[in-house]
Design a protein around this motif. Structure first.
Motif, mmCIF file in Angstrom:
data_model
loop_
_atom_site.group_PDB
_atom_site.id
_atom_site.type_symbol
_atom_site.label_atom_id
_atom_site.label_comp_id
_atom_site.label_asym_id
_atom_site.label_seq_id
_atom_site.Cartn_x
_atom_site.Cartn_y
_atom_site.Cartn_z
ATOM 1 N N GLY A 188 0.816 -1.210 0.000
ATOM 2 C CA GLY A 188 0.000 0.000 0.000
ATOM 3 C C GLY A 188 0.848 1.259 0.000
ATOM 4 N N TYR A 189 1.830 1.316 0.878
ATOM 5 C CA TYR A 189 2.724 2.476 0.925
ATOM 6 C C TYR A 189 3.520 2.616 -0.378
ATOM 7 C CZ TYR A 189 2.069 3.633 5.893
ATOM 8 O OH TYR A 189 1.559 4.053 7.083
ATOM 9 N N ALA A 190 4.021 1.495 -0.895
ATOM 10 C CA ALA A 190 4.836 1.534 -2.121
ATOM 11 C C ALA A 190 4.017 2.010 -3.315
ATOM 12 C CB ALA A 190 5.429 0.155 -2.403
ATOM 13 N N CYS A 191 2.762 1.540 -3.428
ATOM 14 C CA CYS A 191 1.906 1.928 -4.554
ATOM 15 C C CYS A 191 1.577 3.413 -4.550
ATOM 16 C CB CYS A 191 0.619 1.109 -4.538
ATOM 17 S SG CYS A 191 0.842 -0.616 -5.011
ATOM 18 N N GLN A 194 4.973 6.231 -1.079
ATOM 19 C CA GLN A 194 5.491 6.538 0.264
ATOM 20 C C GLN A 194 6.519 5.458 0.604
ATOM 21 O OE1 GLN A 194 2.546 7.498 3.245
ATOM 22 N NE2 GLN A 194 1.195 8.481 1.750
ATOM 23 N N PHE A 195 7.640 5.562 -0.101
ATOM 24 C CA PHE A 195 8.632 4.485 -0.098
ATOM 25 C C PHE A 195 9.326 4.322 1.248
ATOM 26 C CE2 PHE A 195 8.512 6.050 -4.575
ATOM 27 C CZ PHE A 195 7.855 4.957 -5.096
ATOM 28 N N TYR A 196 9.570 5.427 1.920
ATOM 29 C CA TYR A 196 10.222 5.333 3.236
ATOM 30 C C TYR A 196 9.330 4.572 4.224
ATOM 31 C CZ TYR A 196 14.354 8.218 2.489
ATOM 32 O OH TYR A 196 15.573 8.685 2.062
ATOM 33 N N SER A 198 7.018 2.389 3.440
ATOM 34 C CA SER A 198 6.994 0.990 2.997
ATOM 35 C C SER A 198 8.234 0.249 3.486
ATOM 36 C CB SER A 198 6.923 0.933 1.461
ATOM 37 O OG SER A 198 6.943 -0.389 1.002
ATOM 38 N N PHE A 199 9.363 0.897 3.325
ATOM 39 C CA PHE A 199 10.638 0.301 3.728
ATOM 40 C C PHE A 199 10.702 0.155 5.251
ATOM 41 C CE2 PHE A 199 15.343 0.620 4.346
ATOM 42 C CZ PHE A 199 15.670 -0.533 3.645
ATOM 43 N N SER A 200 10.158 1.149 5.965
ATOM 44 C CA SER A 200 10.155 1.120 7.433
ATOM 45 C C SER A 200 9.315 -0.039 7.960
ATOM 46 C CB SER A 200 9.615 2.453 7.962
ATOM 47 O OG SER A 200 9.473 2.413 9.357
ATOM 48 N N ILE A 201 8.141 -0.257 7.349
ATOM 49 C CA ILE A 201 7.271 -1.376 7.752
ATOM 50 C C ILE A 201 7.982 -2.708 7.526
ATOM 51 C CG2 ILE A 201 5.209 -2.652 7.046
ATOM 52 C CD1 ILE A 201 4.355 -0.492 8.735
ATOM 53 N N PHE A 202 8.699 -2.797 6.408
ATOM 54 C CA PHE A 202 9.435 -4.031 6.100
ATOM 55 C C PHE A 202 10.509 -4.307 7.153
ATOM 56 C CE2 PHE A 202 13.271 -5.807 3.967
ATOM 57 C CZ PHE A 202 12.801 -7.091 3.808
ATOM 58 N N MET A 203 11.242 -3.261 7.534
ATOM 59 C CA MET A 203 12.283 -3.424 8.547
ATOM 60 C C MET A 203 11.673 -3.843 9.889
ATOM 61 S SD MET A 203 15.035 -2.852 6.901
ATOM 62 C CE MET A 203 16.269 -2.680 8.170
ATOM 63 N N LYS A 204 10.512 -3.266 10.222
ATOM 64 C CA LYS A 204 9.828 -3.626 11.465
ATOM 65 C C LYS A 204 9.350 -5.079 11.409
ATOM 66 C CE LYS A 204 6.491 -1.653 14.725
ATOM 67 N NZ LYS A 204 5.985 -2.916 15.240
ATOM 68 N N CYS A 224 12.618 -0.397 -1.984
ATOM 69 C CA CYS A 224 14.089 -0.423 -1.851
ATOM 70 C C CYS A 224 14.747 0.321 -3.006
ATOM 71 C CB CYS A 224 14.588 -1.872 -1.820
ATOM 72 S SG CYS A 224 14.033 -2.828 -0.394
ATOM 73 N N VAL A 225 14.220 0.098 -4.212
ATOM 74 C CA VAL A 225 14.786 0.736 -5.410
ATOM 75 C C VAL A 225 14.605 2.245 -5.353
ATOM 76 C CG1 VAL A 225 14.506 0.978 -7.911
ATOM 77 C CG2 VAL A 225 14.529 -1.296 -6.873
ATOM 78 N N ASN A 226 13.398 2.674 -4.978
ATOM 79 C CA ASN A 226 13.094 4.106 -5.014
ATOM 80 C C ASN A 226 13.760 4.908 -3.916
ATOM 81 O OD1 ASN A 226 10.987 4.948 -7.212
ATOM 82 N ND2 ASN A 226 10.392 2.903 -6.549
ATOM 83 N N VAL A 227 14.207 4.262 -2.850
ATOM 84 C CA VAL A 227 14.983 4.991 -1.834
ATOM 85 C C VAL A 227 16.479 4.724 -2.010
ATOM 86 C CG1 VAL A 227 13.090 4.972 -0.176
ATOM 87 C CG2 VAL A 227 14.808 3.172 -0.046
#
Length: 504
Positions: A188-191, A194-196, A198-204, A224-227
């Protein structure tokens, strides 16, 4: 049973059909349907329900046949309604699915948890946030929001509809999160770029000890690509190798695309070459062509395209979009026209706006502004910003004030708050020496409070992502960065002058 001369009845067939659905045995299910018709059991509600479910789930998305069976039933309970609503949802008939939901409620049948799950999927596809909120309220009133699958469906629906705040609130309230919950929130965040987040949720997700599956890998890679987090792409690649996820073509293709976007075109090609040529689908070929086209390597694009033409695969619209993009980046006008012609005449692919946009961009850059304008007039549909934007840019490179004004007026009517269009037209006026119009444009921008969004880029160093914007000095090492940039600029200028001197 049949061999022992014990003949099935209206109670036997629903059980057999259920087994066919579980085993995904389409062939045997159709044979059973033939027997049902032959013996006249189709009018029994239980049998009709089983047939409707079977057709709705895997008979080539045959929701129309399922609806005929549904309409023949004398009595329809909530389960039967849910089967039909879900059948429409799976077939991509989202509007029909919601129409049936309304009809169900009006007939006095109370919606349950399974109704909500099927309906939320259709609501998400239609991006109808208002309907989504209504269904959410219904779920809360009926106490279904605590069921594991319902919060996941709500998160997915809100993410698709752009209600990320509501999605995150539901996500945070869920105590027993599943991989599906995490993946939906990441996607949802990536689409919504809101890449940060999305990436933050993944790390959590990783810190909380959840095992990453193939869907999660595919969903988080764009973030990951967009950040600019290349190290995370490598981590996901290693994780996929360790867990055998790379054996799935979709994961391998997602990694290929990610490496290419991070600039690692050689690693992307290695992933492409690892797959047997006979096992590659057109998506894999298109991904590699697109990767090379964005890196300006048109020679490799044409080599891959020729391999496709000599294989059993058929190029599709995405193949030709990659080829036309390669032609734009390398300035190959003749080759682009050949591709454009072959696309329609040989393979029967009708170009869409993106294909026309590539051709307009290429012709404009090459100075064929009149030809680009004629191509726009020949299009079977109205041009949008993707087509008119390149035309306006071409007018700046190869001055044509009249055509620029035409393109700008259409763009401004489509995107009245896009300051870039006004600024581009202002620059065209300046190049033509029409300073009164330049002043008018600047006054208009000031009065409307419009500003062009500054460019932004990311760079990963030792696992930490740094963000940079145009004329931005917020970075703690900005003085050192600008000092090095000044040195590079001086060296480049010096090299240019020395090269010019050598040529003379």
């Amino acid at each position: 049973m049949v061999k022992n001369s014990v003949y099935p009845d209206e109670l036997t067939y629903p059980l057999v059909l259920k087994s066919c659905i579980v085993l995904s045995d389409v062939g045997f299910a159709r044979k059973i349907h033939g027997q049902v018709l032959k013996l006249g059991f189709e009018s029994y509600d239980l049998v009709g329900s089983g047939l409707a479910e079977m057709h709705g789930k895997f008979c080539d998305g045959d929701s129309a046949h399922a609806r005929l069976l549904f309409d023949k039933m004398s009595e329809r309970d909530c389960v039967v309604w849910n089967l039909m609503i879900a059948a429409y949802s799976r077939s991509g008939c989202s509007i029909e699915s919601l129409k049936l939901l309304v009809k169900m409620v009006r007939s006095g049948i109370r919606a349950d948890m399974f109704t909500a799950i099927a309906s939320l999927s259709s609501i998400g596809e239609l991006k109808c946030l208002k309907r989504g909120k209504e269904m959410h309220a219904h779920v809360i009133r009926n106490g279904s929001d605590h069921q594991v699958s319902v919060p996941n469906s709500l998160i997915d629906m809100y993410c698709k509809c752009g209600g990320l705040v509501a999605a995150r609130q539901i996500f945070d309230s869920v105590t027993n999160k599943t991989v599906v919950s995490w993946s939906s929130m990441i996607k949802g965040y990536a689409c919504h770029e809101q890449f940060y987040d999305s990436f933050s949720i993944f790390m959590k997700m990783k810190l909380d000890g959840f095992k990453v599956d193939s869907i999660t890998v595919i969903n988080v890679l764009p973030a990951c690509v967009n950040v600019g987090a290349l190290e995370q792409v490598k981590y996901l690649h290693g994780y996929s190798l360790k867990g055998g996820l790379n054996l799935m073509q979709s994961v391998n293709t997602a990694l290929l695309v990610s490496y290419a976007k991070c600039g690692c075109i050689e690693i992307a090609r290695e992933l492409f070459d690892e797959e047997e040529i006979t096992s590659k689908d057109i998506i894999t070929w298109n991904s590699m062509i697109s990767a090379y086209s964005k890196h300006g390597n048109s020679i490799q694009c044409f080599e891959l395209y020729n391999q496709i033409r000599h294989s059993k695969l058929k190029p599709d619209r995405h193949t030709f979009l990659g080829m036309l993009t390669a032609c734009v980046n390398s300035g190959c006008v003749t080759e682009a026209w050949e591709c454009f012609k072959e696309m329609t005449e040989k393979y029967g692919c009708q170009p869409n706006l993106e294909h026309y946009a590539c051709m307009i961009d290429l012709l404009g850059r090459a100075g064929h502004v009149k030809e680009a304008s004629e191509l726009i007039k020949s299009m079977p549909f109205e041009p949008d910003a993707r087509v008119l934007g390149p035309l306006l840019s071409a007018c700046k490179l190869h001055p044509n004030t009249r055509l620029a004004e035409f393109a700008a007026q259409r763009l401004i009517s489509m995107e009245p708050k896009n300051a870039g269009n006004y600024i581009l037209l202002s620059n065209i006026y300046a190049a033509a020496g029409k300073w009164d119009r330049v002043a008018k444009m600047r006054t208009f921008l000031r009065d409307r409070g419009l500003k062009k969004n500054p460019g932004c880029s990311w760079l990963e160093i030792n696992g930490k992502v740094h963000e940079f914007r145009v004329a931005d000095r917020s970075h703690p090492l900005s003085d050192d960065i600008y000092a090095i940039l000044a040195d590079i600029e001086m060296e480049t200028t010096d090299f240019k002058y020395r090269s010019s001197g050598n040529l003379l």
